[in-house]
Design an enzyme around this catalytic site. Sequence first.
Site, PDB file in Angstrom:
ATOM      1  N   GLY A 104       0.788  -1.211  -0.177  1.00  0.00           N
ATOM      2  CA  GLY A 104       0.098   0.055   0.013  1.00  0.00           C
ATOM      3  C   GLY A 104       0.879   1.204  -0.030  1.00  0.00           C
ATOM      4  O   GLY A 104       1.864   1.153  -0.506  1.00  0.00           O
ATOM      5  N   SER A 105       0.220   2.299   0.718  1.00  0.00           N
ATOM      6  CA  SER A 105       0.879   3.876   0.412  1.00  0.00           C
ATOM      7  C   SER A 105       2.347   3.834   1.060  1.00  0.00           C
ATOM      8  O   SER A 105       2.915   4.879   0.872  1.00  0.00           O
ATOM      9  CB  SER A 105       0.068   4.825   1.097  1.00  0.00           C
ATOM     10  OG  SER A 105      -1.282   4.557   0.651  1.00  0.00           O
ATOM     11  N   THR A 106       2.697   2.885   1.974  1.00  0.00           N
ATOM     12  CA  THR A 106       4.150   2.870   2.264  1.00  0.00           C
ATOM     13  C   THR A 106       5.197   2.978   1.175  1.00  0.00           C
ATOM     14  O   THR A 106       6.182   3.656   1.416  1.00  0.00           O
ATOM     15  CB  THR A 106       4.527   1.938   3.357  1.00  0.00           C
ATOM     16  OG1 THR A 106       3.845   0.911   2.823  1.00  0.00           O
ATOM     17  CG2 THR A 106       4.018   2.096   4.728  1.00  0.00           C
TER      18      THR A 106
END
Lengths: 594, 373
Positions: free
Chosen positions: A300-302
Amino acid sequence: MIGRFRKPKPKPTCTPADISARPSLVKLDGRMKEAVETGRGRLVFGGMLFAGVFVVLVGRLAWLTVPASLVSEPSMARGDGGSARGFAPAMERRTITDRNGTMIATNLRMASLYADTRQIGNPDETANRLLTVLPDLPREELVGRLGSGKSFVWLKRNLTPRQQYEINRLGLPGLMFQDEERRLYPLGPLAVHVVGYTDIDRRGISGIEQTLDEELRDTAKAGEPLELALDLRVQHALRDEIGRSVEYFDAIGGGGLVLDINTGEVLGLVSLPDFDPIRPGTASDEARFNRITLGVYEMGSTMKTINTAMVLENGNAKINSSYDASRPIVVGRFTIKDDHAKNRWLTVPEIYKYSSNIGSAKMAVEAGPAVQRAFLDRLGLLKKAQIELPEVGAPLVPRNWKTVETMTISFGHGLSISPLQLGVATAAIANGGILRPATLLKRPEGVAVPGTRVVRPDVSDLMRKLMYLVVDEGTGKQAAVDGYLVGGKTGTSEKVGAHGGYMRKKLMTSFVGVFPLNKPRYLVIGVLDEPKGRKETYGFATAGWNSAPTVGRVISRIAPILGVEPVDDNSPQVQQVMSLGVHAPQSEKKIASN
Amino acid sequence: MINVSRTDTSMVGAWWWTVDRWLLAALAALIFVGCVLGLAASPAVATRIGASSMHFVERQIVFLVPAVLVMFAMSLLAPEVIRRVALVLLPLFVLMMVLTLFMGVEVKGAHRWLYLGGLSVQPSEFVKPLFAVVAGWLFAEQKAGRGVPGYLLSTVAYAVIIGILFRQPDIGMAIVVTAVWLVQFFIAGLPIILVLIGAALAVGGLAGAYTLLPHVAARIDKFMGDGKENYQVERAMEAFAAGGVFGRGPGEGSVKSVLPDAHTDFIFAVAGEEFGMWLCLVIIGLFAFVVLRGFARLLTENNLFVLIAGAGLLTQFGLQAVINIGVNLHLLPTKGMTLPFISYGGSSLLALALGMGMMLALTRRRPESGGPA
């Protein structure tokens, strides 16, 4: 004594008369004499050869026997040969300690019970009497073993001294003890996913115990513990906090990682649920699964940390470039939307801070699939992570890497990697731009750790400021810790169902934090598998509400342990240092704080 | 002291005054050490295989009496008679070797033994010394130039014997026979160039055995792979370390209870554990003494046949000891080779007695043997 025998003088082989009569004999005699002379010469050579060989045998014999005699106690310890060390019991497997010398794995000498069944007259009676001391043994199996007629059958491994005493008191013939060393883990499950465990014959079959099995059995190093990079104090705080969050958010599992970003040393590694390495057989598959190194996930956004660093490094965007995030991107059957949609143009810091998928995708497209692929490869995200564990998962890399994949990978979908890989890559971006593989072994102090440059120092500098922004005013606010400058990035992804397709309610949340930003040193990852929303989180189950505060609590506990000096994070100097020098319109700040 | 008058001209009297009594004493000492170590090592092995504890000891003693008699009888004979005996017996035992291929008993994957009237006999053990004598005679004949193609005949005989050994298969024996034959050829005056070619062939043969015969390859691989893989050798190393200089004491050893070949191939390790380095030194010293003393006696020899045959017999004896001890000390890869006169084994004992009896006969002082008076 008998006097030495003197034999008569040899008779001449032929008389002069013979010679004159048979001239051919002269020649023959001469030839024969010559042959005998040659033979004697060569016999001397053979004798010398033999003598040399015998000397070698004597030398080798002395080599094998004399050193052993110099030791006061004749040692029959296995493989200990001539190197027995005084009276200290020979450890057959090295102890494992953390970086501060605290013991994690060691050996305990215990007796094991076996039988020479040829000496057992009545297996039934022997079994009955033995069961009075060891009632847990299955009776029928025991009788079968005792009646097998074999000269060696194990009955029970690793007895307590009391059990051994009681069995001795039974006075049963044919029962015998063999001293063994049992591998023990006094801290139980604390570091099980790092250290692993051994089988009953003390062969490493998981974790460090397996990877470094030979190293641990090396008799030349016996007595010298194997020092891990792990800091048990950090490990304990990490496991405690992750465990608490798993319980609090009713997650099915979780994981945590603490890295020294300048050396790659793993100070803490936790995967929950875990188990006690002394009884690995009773552990579930779920507990034996290492979510940090073996599990690969769409993070995801990491991943936006990596994406942003890529475009800054590649020059596709400057820190004040902006992208149109006013409407979703539609590519074929996909629609890329923002979770925290602003529906307007966003600058690079805003894209990162608000975790805009649209903005990230547009940034990535400017770099293109080839650049992205090369960059991710350089960060080690496209091949198995390098670490001293057998449990390492291979990333799932898209076979077809086109613009759509570039877009989805920019915000952490379409590429599955392990949290460890994400940690190592983020560490490189945060530490000044040098990638160093993670290691579970303590690095010698004061020795520079080699690495490869993956981003420029100025990009690394910008990225740290962006991470600070996320914690200061973005999605990661709950990771903030008073007195320490923490930066990081949240990530929430929907898990892929068994039949493909994303499951809206099954989330994987993560937070990658770096601290202290004024002197970047440590990276902390917290991962939660399927956390649920709570009343206290207004029903939200995204990373900002669970993983971020978990990492924040971990940092607040380990920073003092690691000797990180606190700073006043609101002082003008700190604010100055962490400022990006990009002025976002005043109105934006309002939206963000809403 | 045995009182034999120097003027006693009887067969035994003459024997006593002409035989090398030092060699005799060394061989007797070896047999004695063998008995002691047999008592130490073999009961443990016997009980493990379910026989009575004195099984191997009894059998060894049963063979010891005829062995001593054979040795004595052979040593009484004159070199010409030895030669004739060998010439008669060699074809007989070679024939028996051929029979092992068809009606031999398979033991551990090899056909080396024949059952004769309840006794198992390994004919190749007897072929070794007999062939050494015959080869010695053939080499000497070649030199004598009486028209006997000695080199050719001995090569043919060698090829036949080696062929059978490879069929059994018994590579250890083949190596010894080859080495002995080459040493004899060397002493018989093989040109140096051929010696070098022979050495090259030996290396080639070893390489060939390695590539063509899987069981040889497996042995050598095990040895090269740091040796830890071989259970018996590993235990033997521990035995020497445990024994140290003075040993753990008679009967105190533990290696004999775990080594399958404690009474045969690994008896030297048992000696090392129970009696320590000193007895091992005595054993090595005795073997070295026999070989070197024998060689020294042969150096005064004028008869080429006696020289070559005697050297062959001593080489065979010494080489077997060196290989066995070398394996025990982990200097050589494991090769089933018994320690002469010390390891258990009926055929081996009788054959050694035959060989050493012939050796004693050849090293006796004879009026025509020449050398310094």
